[in-house]
Design an enzyme around this catalytic site. Sequence first.
Site, PDB file in Angstrom:
ATOM      1  N   ASP A  48       0.896  -1.133   0.153  1.00 47.88           N
ATOM      2  CA  ASP A  48      -0.034   0.003  -0.010  1.00 47.88           C
ATOM      3  C   ASP A  48       1.000   1.380   0.114  1.00 47.88           C
ATOM      4  O   ASP A  48       0.545   2.035   0.904  1.00 47.88           O
ATOM      5  CB  ASP A  48      -0.844  -0.038   1.286  1.00 47.88           C
ATOM      6  CG  ASP A  48      -1.753  -1.303   1.240  1.00 47.88           C
ATOM      7  OD1 ASP A  48      -2.311  -1.621   0.206  1.00 47.88           O
ATOM      8  OD2 ASP A  48      -1.832  -1.760   2.362  1.00 47.88           O
ATOM      9  N   GLU A 203     -11.351   0.482  -3.699  1.00 45.59           N
ATOM     10  CA  GLU A 203     -10.743   0.879  -2.498  1.00 45.59           C
ATOM     11  C   GLU A 203      -9.388   1.850  -3.000  1.00 45.59           C
ATOM     12  O   GLU A 203      -9.288   1.873  -3.945  1.00 45.59           O
ATOM     13  CB  GLU A 203     -10.324  -0.240  -1.666  1.00 45.59           C
ATOM     14  CG  GLU A 203      -9.334  -1.304  -2.499  1.00 45.59           C
ATOM     15  CD  GLU A 203      -9.087  -2.489  -1.503  1.00 45.59           C
ATOM     16  OE1 GLU A 203      -9.499  -2.893  -0.430  1.00 45.59           O
ATOM     17  OE2 GLU A 203      -8.219  -3.265  -2.029  1.00 45.59           O
TER      18      GLU A 203
HETATM   19  C1  6LW Z   1      -5.777  -1.875   2.109  1.00 46.24           C
HETATM   20  C2  6LW Z   1      -6.339  -1.946   0.840  1.00 46.24           C
HETATM   21  C3  6LW Z   1      -5.487  -3.212  -0.069  1.00 46.24           C
HETATM   22  O1  6LW Z   1      -5.996  -1.166   2.965  1.00 46.24           O
HETATM   23  O2  6LW Z   1      -5.497  -4.182   0.785  1.00 46.24           O
HETATM   24  O3  6LW Z   1      -4.358  -3.892  -1.887  1.00 46.24           O
HETATM   25  C4  6LW Z   1      -5.790  -3.654   2.036  1.00 46.24           C
HETATM   26  N1  6LW Z   1      -5.048  -3.005  -1.276  1.00 46.24           N
HETATM   27  O4  6LW Z   1      -6.321  -0.814  -0.114  1.00 46.24           O
HETATM   28  C5  6LW Z   1      -4.844  -4.048   3.201  1.00 46.24           C
HETATM   29  O5  6LW Z   1      -3.514  -3.645   2.589  1.00 46.24           O
END
Ligand code: 6LW
Length: 516
Positions: A48, A203
């Site tokens: 991240d 996300e």
């Molecule tokens: C993080 C999300 C993700 O918060 O996995 O790969 C989650 N992305 O954005 C945990 O790392």
Amino acid sequence: MKKSNNCSKMKRNKLLCTTLVALFLTAFSASAEDVGLPNPIIPGFHPDPSVCRVGNDYYLVNSSFQYFPGVPLYHSTDLIHWEQIANILTRPSQLPLKGADSWLGIYAPTLRYHDGTFYLITTNVGGGGNFIVSADNPYGPWSEPRWLKQGGIDPSLYWEDGHCYMVSNPDDGIWLCQINPDSGEQLTKSVLLWTGMGGRYPEGPHLYKKDGYYYLLISEGGTELAHSLTIARSHNIEGPYEPNPDNPILTNCCQRGQTLQVQGTGHGDLVQAVDGSWWMTFLAYRNFGGAYHHLGRETFIAPVEWPEGDWPVVNGGAPADTAHVAPSQRLFTQPFTHPAWVHLQNPIPANYEFLDDGTLRLHAGRPLIENNQPTFIGCRQEAAVIVAEVDVTLTESVSRDEAGISVYQIYDGYQNFCVSRFGKGYSVKLDARLKSMQDTQMRMLRSHHARLRVTSDGSTYTYQFSEDEGKTWQTVGSHACTLVSTEVAGGFTGVVIGLYASGNPSSFADFKIILP
Ligand code: 6LW
């Protein structure tokens, strides 16, 4: 369907890609020494990534889950070579980690610099939710957390005309509100901006403004195989957002990417370099021994072409690869004051003594399987090929006390190699744990002291000990790296190799790191 269309497009873009890579290599030939794209730029458990530039300096942070101190901070002057200069969350009041495991704690952070102040926004999952901290100096001290009302994970920040905006992903969408970053107070109602292209888990949002457009970059597909980056834009910060017809702008989940060692590309952040060029840092993982990865999600970089008024093209439209073979790693070479050393959850300070002669004295804590503030101090495994060597003396002990090295992925997925009290005698013990399964191998020792060595070639860990200060070695056993991979053991982290002591609270052990 969309993804295979995108991959055909990727084929058509091959020429462009080759040109870009050639340009990249020319630009970095002095530092990259002809090894091609030097990815991963930060190997091992560094997921991240979020990056920002301040003048000629670049700063980058990663998520850190149940580890303390949290949020490693890296510095670079060329976007390629990074050095860890600090951890951002260094006090238990900033980072309560009670009960946190490899699925909980600090998720994706965003680092931004605004008007002379550094801001870090992130989520403590299971420990209070979204919060923001700030500092005048990236080395710290960083402020106490200011807790935020808007939920979801992966919060990010954007400033314009004196207003501070926050985006995050409650309810499977990307929502926006204005906040006061210095108090955490939410100033406007949350509004829904975009739900992505239909992939699961929209996300990792970030907002940027360029050529009159607000660009909203997100990840979809989940952080595993189907991970991808998509983007949308609008003339109005509150939308409506129009998706890029060429989404996803980066994924390895396509025909051109399917045979690569690098998988799971996603969770990106864009940065404009001093020379005006654009770059994206993102996470990906490297498979070892089939479709398994044990080193965690790592930090990668790709060039971005972003013509005026047009959509950004990442890595020439091609999936991400690595031409870089990370060198082997000798663990524990940094002094204990270096920010690379981390604990599981909030450490109990009295259990750690750093003696003047370099000895580390660990007072026994609870067994790792209990996941309750164990006595543990370790470093991320950053290369597939490693060696870790330490002298262990179980100085004060009662039966079943143990002290040694842990190859740790999660509280019920690890390989512990230790000196252990066994009745009135001592043994060296290799204890591999995977959920309800446990495999234990033991060799009797002549004394309460042994040198322990863990090596790996990328497919197995081998555990050896010496009773004559390293002149001769005996092998206790080997275990597959796959057993501590994310696919098998679970969690969002990667292997951290640590020194630990568990058993009776009045027992302790002395450790001396062996350097070449
Ligand atoms: C993080 C999300 C993700 O918060 O996995 O790969 C989650 N992305 O954005 C945990 O790392």
